[in-house]
Design a protein around this motif. Sequence first.
Motif, PDB file in Angstrom:
ATOM      1  N   MET A   1      15.701 -26.026  27.311  1.00 24.37           N
ATOM      2  CA  MET A   1      15.424 -27.324  26.715  1.00 24.37           C
ATOM      3  C   MET A   1      16.703 -27.975  26.206  1.00 24.37           C
ATOM      4  O   MET A   1      16.868 -29.175  26.327  1.00 24.37           O
ATOM      5  N   SER A   2      17.599 -27.179  25.650  1.00 26.44           N
ATOM      6  CA  SER A   2      18.830 -27.712  25.099  1.00 26.44           C
ATOM      7  C   SER A   2      19.722 -28.309  26.191  1.00 26.44           C
ATOM      8  O   SER A   2      20.302 -29.378  25.997  1.00 26.44           O
ATOM      9  N   ILE A   3      19.810 -27.653  27.334  1.00 24.57           N
ATOM     10  CA  ILE A   3      20.618 -28.159  28.457  1.00 24.57           C
ATOM     11  C   ILE A   3      20.040 -29.483  28.939  1.00 24.57           C
ATOM     12  O   ILE A   3      20.778 -30.419  29.252  1.00 24.57           O
ATOM     13  N   LYS A   4      18.731 -29.559  28.983  1.00 22.50           N
ATOM     14  CA  LYS A   4      18.065 -30.783  29.433  1.00 22.50           C
ATOM     15  C   LYS A   4      18.418 -31.951  28.512  1.00 22.50           C
ATOM     16  O   LYS A   4      18.718 -33.054  28.979  1.00 22.50           O
ATOM     17  N   MET A   5      18.407 -31.733  27.220  1.00 18.28           N
ATOM     18  CA  MET A   5      18.723 -32.777  26.258  1.00 18.28           C
ATOM     19  C   MET A   5      20.201 -33.177  26.338  1.00 18.28           C
ATOM     20  O   MET A   5      20.531 -34.355  26.241  1.00 18.28           O
ATOM     21  N   ILE A   6      21.068 -32.206  26.530  1.00 22.63           N
ATOM     22  CA  ILE A   6      22.501 -32.505  26.655  1.00 22.63           C
ATOM     23  C   ILE A   6      22.753 -33.351  27.901  1.00 22.63           C
ATOM     24  O   ILE A   6      23.481 -34.349  27.856  1.00 22.63           O
ATOM     25  N   CYS A   7      22.148 -32.972  29.014  1.00 23.75           N
ATOM     26  CA  CYS A   7      22.316 -33.733  30.265  1.00 23.75           C
ATOM     27  C   CYS A   7      21.752 -35.142  30.122  1.00 23.75           C
ATOM     28  O   CYS A   7      22.367 -36.114  30.573  1.00 23.75           O
ATOM     29  N   PHE A   8      20.583 -35.251  29.512  1.00 24.29           N
ATOM     30  CA  PHE A   8      19.980 -36.561  29.310  1.00 24.29           C
ATOM     31  C   PHE A   8      20.859 -37.435  28.420  1.00 24.29           C
ATOM     32  O   PHE A   8      21.073 -38.615  28.681  1.00 24.29           O
ATOM     33  N   GLY A   9      21.399 -36.847  27.356  1.00 26.73           N
ATOM     34  CA  GLY A   9      22.277 -37.584  26.452  1.00 26.73           C
ATOM     35  C   GLY A   9      23.560 -38.029  27.149  1.00 26.73           C
ATOM     36  O   GLY A   9      24.024 -39.160  26.967  1.00 26.73           O
ATOM     37  N   ALA A  10      24.126 -37.156  27.975  1.00 27.03           N
ATOM     38  CA  ALA A  10      25.349 -37.511  28.704  1.00 27.03           C
ATOM     39  C   ALA A  10      25.081 -38.635  29.693  1.00 27.03           C
ATOM     40  O   ALA A  10      25.891 -39.556  29.846  1.00 27.03           O
ATOM     41  N   MET A  11      23.939 -38.571  30.356  1.00 22.40           N
ATOM     42  CA  MET A  11      23.591 -39.615  31.315  1.00 22.40           C
ATOM     43  C   MET A  11      23.379 -40.953  30.591  1.00 22.40           C
ATOM     44  O   MET A  11      23.871 -41.995  31.031  1.00 22.40           O
ATOM     45  N   ALA A  12      22.682 -40.934  29.481  1.00 16.76           N
ATOM     46  CA  ALA A  12      22.447 -42.155  28.711  1.00 16.76           C
ATOM     47  C   ALA A  12      23.765 -42.736  28.202  1.00 16.76           C
ATOM     48  O   ALA A  12      23.983 -43.947  28.266  1.00 16.76           O
ATOM     49  N   LEU A  13      24.640 -41.885  27.728  1.00 20.57           N
ATOM     50  CA  LEU A  13      25.933 -42.345  27.241  1.00 20.57           C
ATOM     51  C   LEU A  13      26.762 -42.979  28.359  1.00 20.57           C
ATOM     52  O   LEU A  13      27.376 -44.026  28.166  1.00 20.57           O
ATOM     53  N   SER A  14      26.740 -42.368  29.538  1.00 21.09           N
ATOM     54  CA  SER A  14      27.512 -42.931  30.649  1.00 21.09           C
ATOM     55  C   SER A  14      26.936 -44.274  31.094  1.00 21.09           C
ATOM     56  O   SER A  14      27.687 -45.187  31.455  1.00 21.09           O
ATOM     57  N   MET A  15      25.628 -44.427  31.038  1.00 19.54           N
ATOM     58  CA  MET A  15      25.008 -45.699  31.415  1.00 19.54           C
ATOM     59  C   MET A  15      25.359 -46.789  30.398  1.00 19.54           C
ATOM     60  O   MET A  15      25.682 -47.917  30.780  1.00 19.54           O
ATOM     61  N   VAL A  16      25.316 -46.478  29.144  1.00 20.91           N
ATOM     62  CA  VAL A  16      25.647 -47.446  28.100  1.00 20.91           C
ATOM     63  C   VAL A  16      27.115 -47.831  28.184  1.00 20.91           C
ATOM     64  O   VAL A  16      27.472 -49.007  28.088  1.00 20.91           O
ATOM     65  N   THR A  17      27.979 -46.858  28.386  1.00 16.68           N
ATOM     66  CA  THR A  17      29.411 -47.126  28.490  1.00 16.68           C
ATOM     67  C   THR A  17      29.710 -47.986  29.707  1.00 16.68           C
ATOM     68  O   THR A  17      30.496 -48.931  29.633  1.00 16.68           O
ATOM     69  N   GLY A  18      29.090 -47.678  30.829  1.00 20.26           N
ATOM     70  CA  GLY A  18      29.309 -48.460  32.046  1.00 20.26           C
ATOM     71  C   GLY A  18      28.885 -49.899  31.885  1.00 20.26           C
ATOM     72  O   GLY A  18      29.598 -50.820  32.288  1.00 20.26           O
ATOM     73  N   SER A  19      27.736 -50.130  31.278  1.00 18.70           N
ATOM     74  CA  SER A  19      27.287 -51.506  31.099  1.00 18.70           C
ATOM     75  C   SER A  19      28.145 -52.240  30.072  1.00 18.70           C
ATOM     76  O   SER A  19      28.391 -53.430  30.196  1.00 18.70           O
ATOM     77  N   ALA A  20      28.644 -51.536  29.073  1.00 16.76           N
ATOM     78  CA  ALA A  20      29.523 -52.168  28.089  1.00 16.76           C
ATOM     79  C   ALA A  20      30.848 -52.567  28.728  1.00 16.76           C
ATOM     80  O   ALA A  20      31.381 -53.642  28.460  1.00 16.76           O
ATOM     81  N   LEU A  21      31.364 -51.716  29.584  1.00 21.64           N
ATOM     82  CA  LEU A  21      32.609 -52.052  30.269  1.00 21.64           C
ATOM     83  C   LEU A  21      32.404 -53.219  31.231  1.00 21.64           C
ATOM     84  O   LEU A  21      33.257 -54.090  31.348  1.00 21.64           O
ATOM     85  N   ALA A  22      31.294 -53.247  31.902  1.00 21.81           N
ATOM     86  CA  ALA A  22      31.015 -54.349  32.824  1.00 21.81           C
ATOM     87  C   ALA A  22      30.854 -55.659  32.066  1.00 21.81           C
ATOM     88  O   ALA A  22      31.296 -56.709  32.525  1.00 21.81           O
TER      89      ALA A  22
END
Length: 101
Positions: free
Chosen positions: A1-22
Amino acid sequence: MSIKMICFGAMALSMVTGSALAAGQTGTSALDDPAKMQPFYTDSSMKTMVSKDAFVKAWKAMSPEDQTAMMTACADEAKNANAANTHPEFCSSVKENGGSK
């Protein structure tokens, strides 16, 4: 469960960062900047291109960063060819005259 949450958090962070940069960019290409494009046209409506010699002279007068930005924008236009591309004549001149240094 912990790995799943870490991966989900990393994916969400990368999406937010990408849209902010764009969103931080102007949303327009170097080809939409009238100050940079005017030396390549004979008229204020930027419909008629200058001669090949004048094009090369104007190209060499640009900074290397502006040249790179224009070549990148033309490459992007070529990759995403559609009716909205409005600079085919200019981009072919960049490739023919300016792209080779």
